[in-house]
Design an enzyme around this catalytic site. Structure first.
Site, PDB file in Angstrom:
ATOM      1  N   ASP A   1       4.249   1.437  -1.760  1.00 54.90           N
ATOM      2  CA  ASP A   1       5.029   0.151  -1.652  1.00 54.90           C
ATOM      3  C   ASP A   1       4.290  -1.260  -1.454  1.00 54.90           C
ATOM      4  O   ASP A   1       4.289  -1.057  -0.472  1.00 54.90           O
ATOM      5  CB  ASP A   1       6.324   0.438  -0.925  1.00 54.90           C
ATOM      6  CG  ASP A   1       7.451  -0.179  -0.713  1.00 54.90           C
ATOM      7  OD1 ASP A   1       7.867  -0.764  -1.918  1.00 54.90           O
ATOM      8  OD2 ASP A   1       8.737   0.330  -0.786  1.00 54.90           O
TER       9      ASP A   1
ATOM     10  N   CYS B   1      10.892  -3.379  -6.123  1.00 51.85           N
ATOM     11  CA  CYS B   1      10.894  -1.831  -6.538  1.00 51.85           C
ATOM     12  C   CYS B   1      12.189  -1.116  -7.104  1.00 51.85           C
ATOM     13  O   CYS B   1      11.576   0.251  -7.201  1.00 51.85           O
ATOM     14  CB  CYS B   1      11.653  -1.915  -4.753  1.00 51.85           C
ATOM     15  SG  CYS B   1       9.870  -2.218  -3.424  1.00 51.85           S
TER      16      CYS B   1
ATOM     17  N   HIS C   1      15.448   4.521  -2.704  1.00 53.87           N
ATOM     18  CA  HIS C   1      15.835   3.758  -3.526  1.00 53.87           C
ATOM     19  C   HIS C   1      16.453   3.150  -5.123  1.00 53.87           C
ATOM     20  O   HIS C   1      16.660   2.444  -5.736  1.00 53.87           O
ATOM     21  CB  HIS C   1      14.945   2.861  -3.391  1.00 53.87           C
ATOM     22  CG  HIS C   1      15.151   1.123  -3.672  1.00 53.87           C
ATOM     23  ND1 HIS C   1      14.303  -0.239  -3.286  1.00 53.87           N
ATOM     24  CD2 HIS C   1      16.104   0.429  -2.901  1.00 53.87           C
ATOM     25  CE1 HIS C   1      14.425  -1.732  -2.647  1.00 53.87           C
ATOM     26  NE2 HIS C   1      16.290  -1.186  -2.235  1.00 53.87           N
TER      27      HIS C   1
ATOM     28  N   ASP D   1       4.345   0.607  -6.480  1.00 56.99           N
ATOM     29  CA  ASP D   1       5.879   0.812  -6.991  1.00 56.99           C
ATOM     30  C   ASP D   1       5.606  -0.858  -7.720  1.00 56.99           C
ATOM     31  O   ASP D   1       5.593  -1.454  -8.900  1.00 56.99           O
ATOM     32  CB  ASP D   1       6.864   0.782  -6.020  1.00 56.99           C
ATOM     33  CG  ASP D   1       6.630  -0.209  -4.977  1.00 56.99           C
ATOM     34  OD1 ASP D   1       6.265  -0.703  -4.801  1.00 56.99           O
ATOM     35  OD2 ASP D   1       7.962  -0.480  -4.546  1.00 56.99           O
ATOM     36  N   ASN D   2       4.863  -1.574  -7.171  1.00 59.42           N
ATOM     37  CA  ASN D   2       4.753  -3.376  -7.410  1.00 59.42           C
ATOM     38  C   ASN D   2       3.507  -4.047  -6.963  1.00 59.42           C
ATOM     39  O   ASN D   2       2.913  -2.986  -6.132  1.00 59.42           O
ATOM     40  CB  ASN D   2       6.458  -4.062  -6.890  1.00 59.42           C
ATOM     41  CG  ASN D   2       7.237  -3.545  -6.858  1.00 59.42           C
ATOM     42  OD1 ASN D   2       8.045  -3.057  -5.798  1.00 59.42           O
ATOM     43  ND2 ASN D   2       7.306  -3.358  -7.895  1.00 59.42           N
TER      44      ASN D   2
END
Length: 491
Positions: free
Chosen positions: A42, A84, A139, A300-301
Site C-alpha cells: 500500500d 487506493c 477498500h 496499489d500506488n
C-alpha cells in the site's frame, strides 16, 4: 467470455467449467493450472526495494524481495491508478476505475465500491475451478453485497476500508490534531477487522486500533500460508490475494521490527515486509508448489505526501517526482515483480509499459478463465511478454484520471499533462492554451516543457487514445459513483 447474471450454473469436470448462463470457459486441464499469489502493498515507492535501487541505500535492506526479482522478471514501467480505491478496482476488474464508479477514495459515504454487477478476477478464476481467498485491506465496499466474499472470494480476513482509520481510536492523536481537542467518531464508523466466507455476511472480529495496526500484517501472512496449505491438501489450484497494509500511514511496524532498521518507522516497515514476503516464499517452497505457483509482488500506488518533512510515512520513488492522488510518475509507477519458475525468464528487466488493468486478462488467459464481453474492458493480455516470448508488452499508453478529471495521457516515453499537480495537497493548475508535454526519458522528474513547435506531432498518437475511450463510454456508459446494488447498465 463471461457475463455476470443473477442465475449461475456451475458444472465442473476435469477440464471444462461452464458458468454464467452456460458460457464455456477455456479448457485447461485442472492439474496444470498454476496457483496464483498477488502480494499488493500500500502506497509503496518505486525505489523502496533494493532491486529498484533502494534497500540498503535508503536504510532498509530487502534481501528476500531482491532475490525474488532475480528469480523472475522486474518491470520498471508498471503503472497504477492514482488512488487506493481506484487502483484496487482496476486490478480486480481489468477496467479503469472511472468505468466502475470507483474513481475516488470515498469521504463521508457509507455506500461505495464495486457494484455486484462488476466481475472480478476472483470471480473469473473461481469459475475456472480455483479456490480464492483475500487477506488484508479491501477498500472496495463496506456494505452487504460489496465485501470480498460477495465478489468472488471464498474467504476473507482483513479491513473493509483503509488502515489510517486506526488513528480514529487513538485519543491522544485525536486531541493533538483536533482544533477543538475532542472528536466524536460515530459508532458505525469505527474501524473493525472482519472475517467472512462466501454465502454468509462477514463478522466483526475486533476493533482496528493502533496496536492492531502494528501486528495485522503478520497475521495476514500467517493466514495466507495456512490457506495455501489447505488448498494444496484439497488438491485445488488457488488464487491468494494478499493486500498488505504496509506501507500506508501510520507506518507503525510490528514490535519485533520497531527500530530494526535504525532509520525510522517507514524503513522498519520495509524490513518487516521483506521478512513477511520471505516467510511466504519459504512456505511455498516447503509445500513443494514453487514450480507451479505464480508470485506477483506489486503495490496499489506510489508514495504518500511527505509527513511534515520527516519522511516517516513516505516512500522513495527513485528518479520519479510526485505523489499519489496526482498524475505524476512518482504516484503511478510502482514495483512489479513476477516469478514463475521455468516459465518467466529469471533476471529479466523491462521498461515496457504495463498497467494494472492488464493483470486480469493476463492471469485469466494463463488459468483458462475468461473475461467479460458485455462491457468496456481496458486490460490487454501481456502474458507472452512476461513469459519471454516477445520483447514488447503490446501496450503503447493509457489515460490518467484523477477522480473524474482526465489529468494526463501517457504514450510511450511521452506524457501530456492537461493540468498540473505535483503533490497530493498542491492546488490543481489548469493550462489555458496548450498542455504541458514532457519526455520521461530525458526528464524523468517532469520538470521541463518540451517546446511547442517540437511536440505538436504527439496529437496523432494522444488524441486517438482519448477518442477511443470516449467512444467506448458512449457504447458502454460508466457506472455512476454511488450506484445502488441493483445497478444494471442501461439497455
Amino acid at each position: 467470455m463471461i457475463c455476470k447474471t443473477k442465475s449461475v450454473i456451475l458444472l465442473l469436470t476435469a477440464s471444462v467449467v461452464t458458468s454464467f448462463e452456460g458460457t464455456v470457459l477455456a479448457q485447461v486441464p485442472q492439474q496444470t493450472k498454476p496457483n496464483i499469489l498477488i502480494i499488493n502493498t500500500d502506497n509503496t515507492g518505486w525505489g523502496d526495494y533494493g532491486a529498484y535501487g533502494g534497500g540498503a541505500l535508503r536504510g532498509a535492506p530487502t534481501p528476500r524481495i531482491d532475490k525474488l526479482a532475480a528469480e523472475g522478471m522486474l518491470l520498471q514501467n508498471f503503472n497504477t491508478e492514482p488512488q487506493c480505491v481506484p487502483s484496487r478496482a482496476a486490478l480486480l476488474t481489468g477496467r479503469h476505475a472511472i468505468r466502475s464508479g470507483t474513481q475516488s477514495v470515498p469521504i463521508g459515504t457509507l455506500l461505495y465500491g464495486l457494484t455486484p454487477w462488476e466481475i472480478t478476477l476472483a470471480e473469473a478464476l473461481s469459475s475456472a475451478g480455483y479456490s480464492t481467498a483475500a487477506f488484508g485491506k479491501w477498500h472496495l465496499g463496506q456494505t452487504a453485497g460489496r465485501f470480498p466474499t460477495d465478489q468472488g472470494f471464498d474467504e476473507w480476513y482483513g479491513l473493509p476500508n483503509s488502515t489510517d482509520d486506526a488513528m480514529w481510536l487513538d485519543k491522544e492523536t485525536l486531541e493533538r490534531t483536533s482544533v477543538w481537542g475532542d472528536v466524536l467518531v460515530p459508532e458505525a464508523a469505527k474501524p473493525w477487522i472482519m472475517e467472512g466466507r462466501k454465502g454468509s455476511e462477514p463478522k466483526k472480529v475486533k476493533l482496528y486500533d493502533l496496536n492492531e495496526r502494528r501486528i495485522i500484517d503478520g497475521e495476514l501472512t500467517r493466514r495466507t500460508i495456512d490457506y495455501m496449505q489447505r488448498s494444496k491438501d484439497a488438491g485445488k489450484p488457488f488464487f491468494a490475494y494478499l493486500p498488505l497494509t504496509a506501507t500506508h500511514y501510520p507506518t507503525l511496524p510490528h514490535p519485533d521490527f520497531a527500530g530494526k532498521s535504525g532509520h525510522g518507522e517507514y524503513a522498519d516497515m520495509l524490513v518487516q515486509t521483506d521478512h513477511y514476503v520471505g516467510q511466504i516464499l519459504d512456505a511455498i517452497k516447503k509445500l513443494g508448489i514453487e514450480e507451479n505457483t505464480i508470485v506477483i509482488l506489486t503495490a496499489d500506488n506510489g508514495v504518500e505526501h511527505p509527513d511534515n518533512g520527516t519522511g516517516q510515512y513516505s516512500g522513495w520513488s527513485g528518479p520519479w517526482a510526485g505523489t499519489y492522488f496526482t498524475a505524476m510518475e512518482g504516484g503511478l509507477r510502482v514495483p512489479f515483480i513476477i516469478r514463475w519458475p521455468g516459465k518467466v525468464p529469471a533476471g529479466r528487466v523491462s521498461n515496457e509499459i504495463v498497467h494494472q488493468v492488464d493483470i486480469f486478462p493476463t492471469l485469466a488467459k494463463i488459468a483458462g478463465a475468461n473475461i467479460p464481453n458485455d462491457r468496456a474492458f481496458d486490460g490487454i493480455d501481456v502474458g507472452d511478454f512476461l513469459l519471454g516470448k516477445r520483447e514488447k508488452s503490446g501496450r503503447e499508453g493509457f489515460l490518467i484520471f484523477v477522480g473524474d478529471d482526465l489529468r494526463a495521457v501517457k504514450w510511450r516515453n511521452w506524457k501530456v499533462h492537461y493540468a498540473w499537480q505535483e503533490r497530493k495537497y498542491d492546488p490543481v493548475l489548469r493550462y489555458s492554451t496548450v498542455p504541458k508535454v514532457v519526455d520521461l526519458i530525458r526528464d524523468p522528474r517532469e520538470e521541463r516543457q518540451v517546446a511547442e513547435p517540437y511536440n505538436t506531432w504527439l496529437q496523432f498518437s494522444i488524441i486517438p487514445l482519448i477518442v477511443e475511450f470516449q467512444n467506448s463510454v458512449k457504447k458502454y456508459p460508466n457506472v455512476p459513483m454511488g450506484a445502488p446494488d441493483t445497478y444494471a447498465p442501461p439497455k
